[in-house]
Design a protein around this motif. Structure first.
Motif, PDB file in Angstrom:
ATOM      1  N   UNK A  53     -18.611 -13.664 -29.302  1.00  0.00           N
ATOM      2  CA  UNK A  53     -17.793 -14.794 -29.750  1.00  0.00           C
ATOM      3  C   UNK A  53     -16.428 -14.779 -29.069  1.00  0.00           C
ATOM      4  N   UNK A  54     -15.811 -13.576 -29.027  1.00  0.00           N
ATOM      5  CA  UNK A  54     -14.476 -13.471 -28.394  1.00  0.00           C
ATOM      6  C   UNK A  54     -14.572 -13.742 -26.902  1.00  0.00           C
ATOM      7  N   UNK A  55     -15.626 -13.183 -26.266  1.00  0.00           N
ATOM      8  CA  UNK A  55     -15.749 -13.336 -24.815  1.00  0.00           C
ATOM      9  C   UNK A  55     -16.010 -14.780 -24.427  1.00  0.00           C
ATOM     10  N   UNK A  56     -16.548 -15.559 -25.322  1.00  0.00           N
ATOM     11  CA  UNK A  56     -16.866 -16.950 -24.993  1.00  0.00           C
ATOM     12  C   UNK A  56     -15.681 -17.884 -25.194  1.00  0.00           C
ATOM     13  N   UNK A  57     -14.563 -17.376 -25.755  1.00  0.00           N
ATOM     14  CA  UNK A  57     -13.398 -18.232 -25.969  1.00  0.00           C
ATOM     15  C   UNK A  57     -12.804 -18.678 -24.612  1.00  0.00           C
ATOM     16  N   UNK A  58     -12.498 -19.961 -24.460  1.00  0.00           N
ATOM     17  CA  UNK A  58     -11.947 -20.453 -23.181  1.00  0.00           C
ATOM     18  C   UNK A  58     -10.653 -19.738 -22.766  1.00  0.00           C
ATOM     19  N   UNK A  59      -9.781 -19.474 -23.755  1.00  0.00           N
ATOM     20  CA  UNK A  59      -8.514 -18.842 -23.424  1.00  0.00           C
ATOM     21  C   UNK A  59      -8.746 -17.440 -22.892  1.00  0.00           C
ATOM     22  N   UNK A  60      -9.777 -16.753 -23.484  1.00  0.00           N
ATOM     23  CA  UNK A  60     -10.058 -15.404 -23.009  1.00  0.00           C
ATOM     24  C   UNK A  60     -10.576 -15.461 -21.587  1.00  0.00           C
ATOM     25  N   UNK A  61     -11.500 -16.354 -21.318  1.00  0.00           N
ATOM     26  CA  UNK A  61     -12.061 -16.445 -19.983  1.00  0.00           C
ATOM     27  C   UNK A  61     -10.994 -16.797 -18.947  1.00  0.00           C
ATOM     28  N   UNK A  62     -10.129 -17.716 -19.355  1.00  0.00           N
ATOM     29  CA  UNK A  62      -9.083 -18.144 -18.396  1.00  0.00           C
ATOM     30  C   UNK A  62      -8.078 -17.038 -18.149  1.00  0.00           C
ATOM     31  N   UNK A  63      -7.569 -16.403 -19.200  1.00  0.00           N
ATOM     32  CA  UNK A  63      -6.547 -15.371 -19.053  1.00  0.00           C
ATOM     33  C   UNK A  63      -7.104 -14.165 -18.302  1.00  0.00           C
ATOM     34  N   UNK A  64      -8.344 -13.748 -18.656  1.00  0.00           N
ATOM     35  CA  UNK A  64      -8.903 -12.574 -17.983  1.00  0.00           C
ATOM     36  C   UNK A  64      -9.185 -12.887 -16.518  1.00  0.00           C
TER      37      UNK A  64
END
Length: 533
Positions: free
Chosen positions: A48-59
């Motif tokens: 769930x966390x890995x699928x967050x757009x902000x996580x994908x963009x920031x990482x």
């Protein structure tokens, strides 16, 4: 210690061992299930966390730039804030986000931000998801690692790692253990109750006899049962034979075990005689009890066939002996009378007296119709039987249609059957009002002899079997045709020769019973006398 107690303790020990093993196995699988649940929960949160757009963009941005922001920026950054909220809402020990080089972009302990993770992250950079129990900077935990993909791409640029501490993973373990323990205790109780019931059933079935006692009992039984000349049957409460010795099997002509005494033709009561399979049996029945419980009966079969047959033949011999004694006495008297007439010079009277003696014999038997019968043995036998019958007030007579051409060649069987027919008829007529009589009809055909006896007795009541034996000690004052032994034996004797004995008429209303017998292979053709054509 009693055998049943040993069995009880063994059963309890077996139940305890089974319950212990089952509890251990169930506990192991329950713990494994809780571990799997913890790993699956961590995996779902990590996805769930890995699928967050902000996580994908920031990482993706951090991995592409390669320059790690300072710690203050990471503390206030969106990734740390998102990871902290996710950990608080899910109860996870940690939610850690890293870039492609394994640098921590979020961590519960802020001083570890920017540092490389302590466990391997190579699998996630290959696009693999990993679940395991590992030990990191926060201690052992059930953790899941999933790759973080760049926006609009399937290239891993980092990872999200989520972990649960063992204490939280095993929150449900106490309840599981309570359920397992309760099930184990219930199984022990059920097993104990079953063992006690089995012990009671064992003692009831074996009557409290121990195995070593059973062994001695079997030895005693073998010695006793095989050491007696009588047949012995052990019959249960339902009337089924459970045990028989060799003598009983020999007498009955079959193995009676498993067969009801009713089918064997044996009355389950003491009787003075019954014919079974051609044997005259005296039966003793003794109930078997242990305490207040009736276990069945022991039936003792005493074979009296030879004795009964011999007694019948002795009766015939006794009758013939009496007849011969009377004949000798009367013949001596006749000779004295003839000699006296000759000495007195009365020759004509002496000659007439001797001619009359030659025609009728020296004895004037009280047998009506004796002139209808010329066969020597039958004539003498019935003449002799008429003497005791007359003493009882019963007239023995031959029917007018008596017709016997041949001569007897089997005297014993004929004497046995004819003696029973006449004797039963005399017994029946002796208790009836006058006139009292027994009428015998004799006819032969080839080698067969047919005998019919009718009497003036009261006849047989409806439902009374004229072959049935009389119970020992029973009131047989109304029994007018013997005790059933002789007639049964005679019927068996007739059947062995291919003949039969049967009841023609039950009688009643002023007339007695009529019984007939047919004996094959007892006659031979009469040889013509001198002067006969």
């Amino acid at each position: 210690m009693r055998f049943t107690t040993k069995v009880l303790l063994l059963q309890l020990a077996t139940v305890l061992a089974v319950v212990t093993v089952a509890t251990g196995v169930y506990t192991y699988f329950a713990v494994e299930r809780l571990r799997d649940d913890a790993e699956n929960s961590a995996l779902l949160i990590a996805r769930t966390v890995a699928a967050q757009p902000v996580v994908r963009a920031e990482v993706a941005a951090q991995s592409a730039d390669g320059v790690l922001p300072d710690r203050a920026s990471l503390i206030d950054g969106p990734l740390q804030q998102l990871a902290t909220e996710s950990a608080l809402s899910s109860g996870a020990l940690f939610v850690v986000i890293t870039d492609s080089s394994g640098k921590r972009l979020s961590h519960p302990e802020t001083e570890k931000l920017g540092e490389t993770v302590s466990t391997s992250f190579s699998e996630t950079l290959r696009g693999e998801e990993v679940t395991a129990w590992e030990t990191g900077t926060l201690g052992p935990s059930a953790r899941a690692k999933v790759p973080v993909y760049a926006p609009g791409s399937d290239t891993p640029v980092g990872q999200v790692s989520v972990g649960f501490q063992p204490a939280s993973a095993y929150d449900d373990l106490p309840l599981v253990l309570v359920v397992i323990a309760g099930g184990g205790v219930l199984a022990l109780v059920v097993g104990g109750i079953a063992a006690l019931l089995l012990r009671r059933w064992w003692e009831k079935t074996t009557l409290g006899i121990q195995p070593e006692e059973l062994s001695a009992l079997v030895q005693t039984q073998a010695v006793v049962l095989d050491g007696v000349d009588d047949g012995v049957l052990a019959v249960d409460e339902g009337g089924t034979v459970q045990m028989a010795n060799d003598r009983a099997t020999s007498v009955l002509g079959r193995d009676p075990v498993g067969t009801s005494v009713e089918k064997l033709g044996i009355p389950l009561k003491s009787v003075d005689g019954v014919v079974v399979g051609g044997h005259v049996l005296y039966i003793d029945v003794k109930p078997v009890r242990r305490g207040n419980r009736v276990l069945g009966s022991v039936v003792v079969l005493r074979d009296r066939t030879d004795l009964t047959a011999l007694a019948g033949r002795l009766d015939s011999v006794r009758s013939m002996t009496s007849a011969l004694r009377v004949q000798r006495h009367e013949f001596a008297n006749a000779m004295h009378a003839a000699a006296g007439l000759i000495d007195a010079g009365r020759s004509d009277e002496a000659a007439g007296f001797l001619r009359d003696l030659q025609q009728h014999g020296p004895v004037d038997y009280p047998l009506e119709g004796i002139e209808h019968l010329e066969e020597p043995f039958l004539r003498s036998y019935l003449g002799a039987a008429a003497l005791p019958a007359g003493e009882r007030g019963v007239a023995l007579r031959l029917a007018e249609d008596t017709f016997v051409l041949g001569e007897l060649r089997v005297v014993e069987d004929v004497a046995t059957v004819l003696g029973n027919l006449v004797g039963n008829g005399v017994t029946a007529a002796a208790g009836a009002p006058e006139p009292r009589w027994v009428e015998v009809t004799l006819m032969d055909s080839g080698d067969e002899l047919v005998m019919v006896a009718a009497d003036s007795g009261p006849g047989l009541a409806p439902g009374v079997d004229f072959l049935a034996p009389v119970d020992r000690g029973a009131d047989d004052s109304d029994r007018v045709h013997g005790h059933g032994i002789g007639l049964s034996l005679c019927r068996d004797l007739a059947r062995r020769r291919g003949g039969e004995l049967w009841l023609i008429d039950r009688g009643g209303s002023g007339s007695g019973a009529i019984v007939a017998a047919r004996l094959p292979r007892v006659m031979q053709d009469r040889q013509p006398q001198a002067g006969e054509q």
